[in-house]
Design a protein around this motif. Structure first.
Motif, PDB file in Angstrom:
ATOM      1  N   ILE A   1      43.393  42.950  33.102  1.00  0.00           N
ATOM      2  CA  ILE A   1      43.364  41.512  33.337  1.00  0.00           C
ATOM      3  C   ILE A   1      41.916  41.061  33.123  1.00  0.00           C
ATOM      4  N   ARG A   2      41.725  40.159  32.140  1.00  0.00           N
ATOM      5  CA  ARG A   2      40.370  39.791  31.710  1.00  0.00           C
ATOM      6  C   ARG A   2      39.632  38.963  32.761  1.00  0.00           C
ATOM      7  N   ASP A   3      38.306  38.959  32.667  1.00  0.00           N
ATOM      8  CA  ASP A   3      37.482  38.195  33.602  1.00  0.00           C
ATOM      9  C   ASP A   3      37.825  36.708  33.581  1.00  0.00           C
TER      10      ASP A   3
ATOM     11  N   ASP B   1      45.722  28.187  52.051  1.00  0.00           N
ATOM     12  CA  ASP B   1      44.678  29.218  51.980  1.00  0.00           C
ATOM     13  C   ASP B   1      44.480  29.810  50.591  1.00  0.00           C
ATOM     14  N   LEU B   2      45.463  29.613  49.714  1.00  0.00           N
ATOM     15  CA  LEU B   2      45.435  30.322  48.430  1.00  0.00           C
ATOM     16  C   LEU B   2      45.019  29.419  47.285  1.00  0.00           C
ATOM     17  N   GLU B   3      44.212  29.964  46.397  1.00  0.00           N
ATOM     18  CA  GLU B   3      43.754  29.240  45.220  1.00  0.00           C
ATOM     19  C   GLU B   3      44.823  29.326  44.118  1.00  0.00           C
ATOM     20  N   ARG B   4      45.141  30.529  43.704  1.00  0.00           N
ATOM     21  CA  ARG B   4      46.070  30.769  42.595  1.00  0.00           C
ATOM     22  C   ARG B   4      46.868  32.045  42.844  1.00  0.00           C
ATOM     23  N   VAL B   5      48.031  32.139  42.188  1.00  0.00           N
ATOM     24  CA  VAL B   5      48.735  33.427  42.134  1.00  0.00           C
ATOM     25  C   VAL B   5      48.066  34.227  41.019  1.00  0.00           C
ATOM     26  N   PHE B   6      47.659  35.431  41.290  1.00  0.00           N
ATOM     27  CA  PHE B   6      46.925  36.215  40.283  1.00  0.00           C
ATOM     28  C   PHE B   6      47.832  37.238  39.590  1.00  0.00           C
ATOM     29  N   ILE B   7      48.578  38.004  40.375  1.00  0.00           N
ATOM     30  CA  ILE B   7      49.569  38.929  39.779  1.00  0.00           C
ATOM     31  C   ILE B   7      50.908  38.699  40.489  1.00  0.00           C
ATOM     32  N   PRO B   8      51.874  38.100  39.794  1.00  0.00           N
ATOM     33  CA  PRO B   8      53.158  37.818  40.427  1.00  0.00           C
ATOM     34  C   PRO B   8      53.887  39.115  40.815  1.00  0.00           C
TER      35      PRO B   8
ATOM     36  N   LYS C   1      39.116  47.576  40.519  1.00  0.00           N
ATOM     37  CA  LYS C   1      38.302  46.375  40.338  1.00  0.00           C
ATOM     38  C   LYS C   1      37.098  46.694  39.470  1.00  0.00           C
ATOM     39  N   ARG C   2      36.844  45.832  38.465  1.00  0.00           N
ATOM     40  CA  ARG C   2      35.623  46.002  37.650  1.00  0.00           C
ATOM     41  C   ARG C   2      34.471  45.355  38.394  1.00  0.00           C
ATOM     42  N   THR C   3      33.603  46.170  38.955  1.00  0.00           N
ATOM     43  CA  THR C   3      32.450  45.622  39.668  1.00  0.00           C
ATOM     44  C   THR C   3      31.219  45.825  38.791  1.00  0.00           C
TER      45      THR C   3
ATOM     46  N   GLU D   1      43.761  46.691  35.939  1.00  0.00           N
ATOM     47  CA  GLU D   1      42.299  46.596  36.086  1.00  0.00           C
ATOM     48  C   GLU D   1      41.953  45.128  36.199  1.00  0.00           C
ATOM     49  N   ILE D   2      41.303  44.773  37.317  1.00  0.00           N
ATOM     50  CA  ILE D   2      41.108  43.351  37.615  1.00  0.00           C
ATOM     51  C   ILE D   2      39.621  42.989  37.672  1.00  0.00           C
ATOM     52  N   PRO D   3      39.320  41.703  37.485  1.00  0.00           N
ATOM     53  CA  PRO D   3      37.934  41.233  37.607  1.00  0.00           C
ATOM     54  C   PRO D   3      37.433  41.375  39.045  1.00  0.00           C
ATOM     55  N   ASP D   4      36.149  41.160  39.220  1.00  0.00           N
ATOM     56  CA  ASP D   4      35.512  41.317  40.524  1.00  0.00           C
ATOM     57  C   ASP D   4      35.779  40.105  41.408  1.00  0.00           C
ATOM     58  N   LYS D   5      37.029  39.963  41.859  1.00  0.00           N
ATOM     59  CA  LYS D   5      37.426  38.854  42.739  1.00  0.00           C
ATOM     60  C   LYS D   5      38.114  39.449  43.945  1.00  0.00           C
ATOM     61  N   PHE D   6      38.005  38.779  45.094  1.00  0.00           N
ATOM     62  CA  PHE D   6      38.701  39.275  46.280  1.00  0.00           C
ATOM     63  C   PHE D   6      40.152  38.814  46.240  1.00  0.00           C
ATOM     64  N   VAL D   7      41.068  39.768  46.287  1.00  0.00           N
ATOM     65  CA  VAL D   7      42.496  39.447  46.178  1.00  0.00           C
ATOM     66  C   VAL D   7      43.234  39.848  47.451  1.00  0.00           C
ATOM     67  N   VAL D   8      44.327  39.169  47.711  1.00  0.00           N
ATOM     68  CA  VAL D   8      45.151  39.478  48.884  1.00  0.00           C
ATOM     69  C   VAL D   8      46.628  39.414  48.499  1.00  0.00           C
ATOM     70  N   GLY D   9      47.467  39.952  49.382  1.00  0.00           N
ATOM     71  CA  GLY D   9      48.909  39.910  49.170  1.00  0.00           C
ATOM     72  C   GLY D   9      49.443  41.269  48.760  1.00  0.00           C
TER      73      GLY D   9
END
Ligand code: HPA
Ligand code: MG
Length: 214
Positions: free
Chosen positions: A7-9, A28-35, A162-164, A178-186
């Protein structure tokens, strides 16, 4: 070297209003990142890859709690489906360890590993099932503890890597995404214990980090 779905930056995810989200988290949520559906589809393929490599001997699946429990349950469902529909099958037993290494959205100094009697892993083929690998610090600590008990083989599957900015200290054998350097939940990933009860992997709003900060 294992590669997950990249998953690109620049990926911004999906409008949350197009998905079903629990009312108590809507603000509380901005966007759905991975459905959720995509998580399950990718997990089905991971199960097939794992069984191709490990499917000739008894597997001990070791769930890293708490964040790994949803992925663990769904991965094992897919492994069970392969076992009951294929020409060959192997017994799968389960074990659990609990690791806490995060407070708010930052790693803690101390990694605490609380677990079962890990000596039961002696001589076994162990599949460690983890939710997310960032620096690899937690996984390295766990692996060194496992090695003390002399398992025959250890493989690691992580739903997310996470790509840090830091160089990756550790890469698992199997990677979901493989995900960008963002904090994810769910999907059992939490922020101070909240958001485990959310099906999709989502991006938090900054103000939610304040709201649930401890
Ligand atoms: N979300 C939840 N838990 C985590 C994360 C994350 O992005 N990174 C490490 N632990
Ligand atoms: Mg966590």
């Amino acid at each position: 070297m294992a590669h997950g779905l990249q998953i690109r930056d620049e990926e911004s995810g999906y409008n949350k209003n197009l998905f079903c989200i629990p009312k108590h988290y809507e603000e509380d949520l901005e966007r759905v990142f991975i459905p959720h559906g995509l998580i399950l589809d990718r997990t089905e393929r991971l199960a097939r890859d794992i069984m191709q490599d490990m499917g000739s001997h008894h597997i001990v699946a070791l769930c890293v709690l708490k964040g790994g429990y949803k992925f663990f349950a769904d991965l094992l469902d897919h492994i069970k489906a392969l076992n009951q529909n294929g020409d060959k099958s192997v017994p799968v037993t389960v074990d659990f360890v609990r690791i806490k290494s995060y407070c708010n959205d930052s790693p803690t100094e101390k990694i605490s590993i609380v677990g079962e009697e890990l000596s039961t892993l002696n001589g076994k083929n162990v599949l460690v099932v983890e939710d997310i690998i960032e620096t690899g610090r937690t996984m390295k600590a766990l692996l060194s503890k496992l090695k003390d008990n002399e398992p025959k083989m250890v493989k690691v599957v992580s739903l997310l890597v996470k790509r840090t900015g830091q160089s990756p200290g550790y890469r698992p054998d199997y990677i979901g995404f493989e995900i960008p350097d963002k904090f994810v939940v769910g999907y059992a990933l939490d922020y101070n214990e909240y958001f485990r009860d959310l099906n999709h992997i989502c991006i938090l709003k900054e103000k939610a980090k304040e709201k649930y900060r401890i």
